[in-house]
Design a protein around this motif. Structure first.
Motif, PDB file in Angstrom:
ATOM      1  N   THR A 249     124.054  26.990 -48.392  1.00  0.00           N
ATOM      2  CA  THR A 249     122.976  26.022 -48.618  1.00  0.00           C
ATOM      3  C   THR A 249     122.881  25.032 -47.465  1.00  0.00           C
ATOM      4  OG1 THR A 249     123.249  26.200 -51.020  1.00  0.00           O
ATOM      5  CG2 THR A 249     122.083  24.268 -50.185  1.00  0.00           C
ATOM      6  N   THR A 252     121.694  26.739 -44.157  1.00  0.00           N
ATOM      7  CA  THR A 252     120.237  26.958 -44.121  1.00  0.00           C
ATOM      8  C   THR A 252     119.490  25.659 -43.825  1.00  0.00           C
ATOM      9  OG1 THR A 252     120.471  28.752 -45.734  1.00  0.00           O
ATOM     10  CG2 THR A 252     118.269  27.819 -45.437  1.00  0.00           C
ATOM     11  N   CYS A 255     120.085  24.601 -40.147  1.00  0.00           N
ATOM     12  CA  CYS A 255     119.342  25.448 -39.212  1.00  0.00           C
ATOM     13  C   CYS A 255     117.894  24.963 -39.073  1.00  0.00           C
ATOM     14  CB  CYS A 255     119.370  26.907 -39.682  1.00  0.00           C
ATOM     15  SG  CYS A 255     120.862  27.809 -39.208  1.00  0.00           S
ATOM     16  N   LYS A 256     117.321  24.532 -40.182  1.00  0.00           N
ATOM     17  CA  LYS A 256     115.945  24.028 -40.149  1.00  0.00           C
ATOM     18  C   LYS A 256     115.885  22.662 -39.456  1.00  0.00           C
ATOM     19  CE  LYS A 256     114.332  26.500 -44.244  1.00  0.00           C
ATOM     20  NZ  LYS A 256     113.746  26.386 -45.619  1.00  0.00           N
ATOM     21  N   GLY A 331     115.293  33.260 -42.804  1.00  0.00           N
ATOM     22  CA  GLY A 331     116.262  33.685 -43.801  1.00  0.00           C
ATOM     23  C   GLY A 331     117.149  34.817 -43.332  1.00  0.00           C
ATOM     24  N   THR A 334     120.578  33.610 -42.467  1.00  0.00           N
ATOM     25  CA  THR A 334     121.430  33.355 -43.630  1.00  0.00           C
ATOM     26  C   THR A 334     122.011  34.658 -44.175  1.00  0.00           C
ATOM     27  OG1 THR A 334     120.108  31.410 -44.210  1.00  0.00           O
ATOM     28  CG2 THR A 334     121.505  32.335 -45.938  1.00  0.00           C
TER      29      THR A 334
END
Length: 360
Positions: A249, A252, A255-256, A331, A334
């Motif tokens: 979680t 992710t 990374c954004k 995604g 991930t």
């Protein structure tokens, strides 16, 4: 033969019982015939109509019967017997646990005892051959699955995880009484897990595979007792599973947040940030719930984070390389991390068990 019988006099045979039938006395007579002279029968809260069988056993000079009114479970019965031996038979070199349904032959019991006497600090496990004809399907599948899980998650290679025929040296009895939890069938599973973490050696002894009348006299409840057996095993994977959710979680999200950075740097920051947070949870969970580790807090913490840094570095290198090689986006990163960390889980679990949280 006489020499072997003389050696067996230094051991105690423990027979936990719940609502036994006439096979109880067959077990007692079989043990006497082999040369055992101290038999400890535990009445695990059997119904009143079974009392004559226990009275018959108690009438045998070599047989001692213990009991209590309410059924507490096989694990409780075994601990009761272990405590009695420690307190009343200090001369005893070890005990042999035998089921009351006469499915452990006297010959096999004597062989397990002989192996234990030859290896005085080693637990001897009487192992059945589940590939033989006549083994009930649920017994065969249950043992196959449990043996696989034991090897995969616990690093214990054992061909019969559910056998009740075990030779236990006297030196192990105190620890089995005080440090192994569980009152019912899960206690025998917890014994195996404790032996691994406490570095108690064990060996296997092949025994006959006997199922009388389809094993109908067994008091093992498939759903209830199987759940209790697997709970302590599945705890091994729970901490890592929760940590993985936290880790993925945060990975992710980070990374954004750092999407504008070059791929390698972005993944490094996301991996490091996520791992720092998830590792704090994982360390605390594993220390208390999984490995039952006490003491050496600073040492175990240092070892844990040494491993965590190595794992994080390896994860970063593998994920970065695969992301750039495959051109993954969003995604997909991930998913790649999930696969990489799933593989690393099995490696790092072994290292945590054997090095980070090792017991003295």
């Amino acid at each position: 033969m006489e020499e072997i019988k003389e050696k067996l006099k230094g051991l105690a045979v423990i027979v936990p019982c719940l609502n036994p039938d006439e096979k109880l006395m067959q077990v007692v007579r079989g043990m006497l015939a082999q040369g055992f002279s101290h038999i400890l029968v535990v009445n695990d809260g059997s119904s009143a109509e079974y009392q004559p069988l226990f009275d018959e056993a108690a009438a045998v000079p070599e047989c001692t019967v213990l009991g209590y009114e309410v059924n507490r479970g096989k694990g409780y019965a075994l601990r009761t017997a272990f405590s009695y031996v420690l307190e009343n038979w200090p001369w005893c070199e070890g005990v042999i646990t035998v089921d009351a349904d006469n499915q452990h032959t006297p010959h096999d019991t004597a062989n397990v005892a002989s192996d234990m006497l030859a290896n005085p600090e080693t637990v001897v496990i009487g192992c059945r051959d589940f590939k033989k004809a006549g083994v009930p399907l649920h017994n065969r599948m249950g043992n196959l699955i449990t043996s696989f899980v034991f090897k995969l998650l616990c690093g214990i290679k054992l061909s019969d995880t559910q056998t009740g025929l075990r030779g236990i040296p006297a030196s192990c009895l105190k620890a089995f009484c005080e440090e192994v939890e569980g009152d019912r069938y899960e206690y025998e599973t917890n014994m195996l897990l404790f032996m691994k973490t406490a570095n108690i050696p064990f060996i296997e002894r092949s025994i006959d595979t006997v199922y009388i009348e389809g094993n109908k006299s067994s008091h093992f409840h498939i759903l209830r007792d199987s759940a209790k057996i697997y709970v302590p095993i599945l705890k091994f994977g729970l901490g890592s599973g929760l940590s993985t959710v936290i880790d993925l979680t945060l990975f992710t999200i980070l990374c954004k947040v750092f999407a504008a950075l070059p791929t390698a740097r972005q993944i490094l920051i996301a991996t490091a940030g996520a791992r720092i947070c998830s590792s704090l949870f994982n360390y605390a969970f594993n220390k208390k719930q999984v490995f039952g580790h006490e003491g050496e807090g600073k040492k175990s913490l240092a070892r844990y984070y040494t491993l965590a840094v190595c794992q994080m570095t390896l994860s970063w290198l593998c994920v970065s390389g695969l992301v750039m090689l495959l051109g993954a986006q969003g995604g997909g990163k991930t998913v790649i991390k999930l696969i990489v960390d799933f593989i690393l889980f099995f490696l790092t679990f072994q290292i945590q068990r054997e090095w980070v949280f090792r017991k003295k």
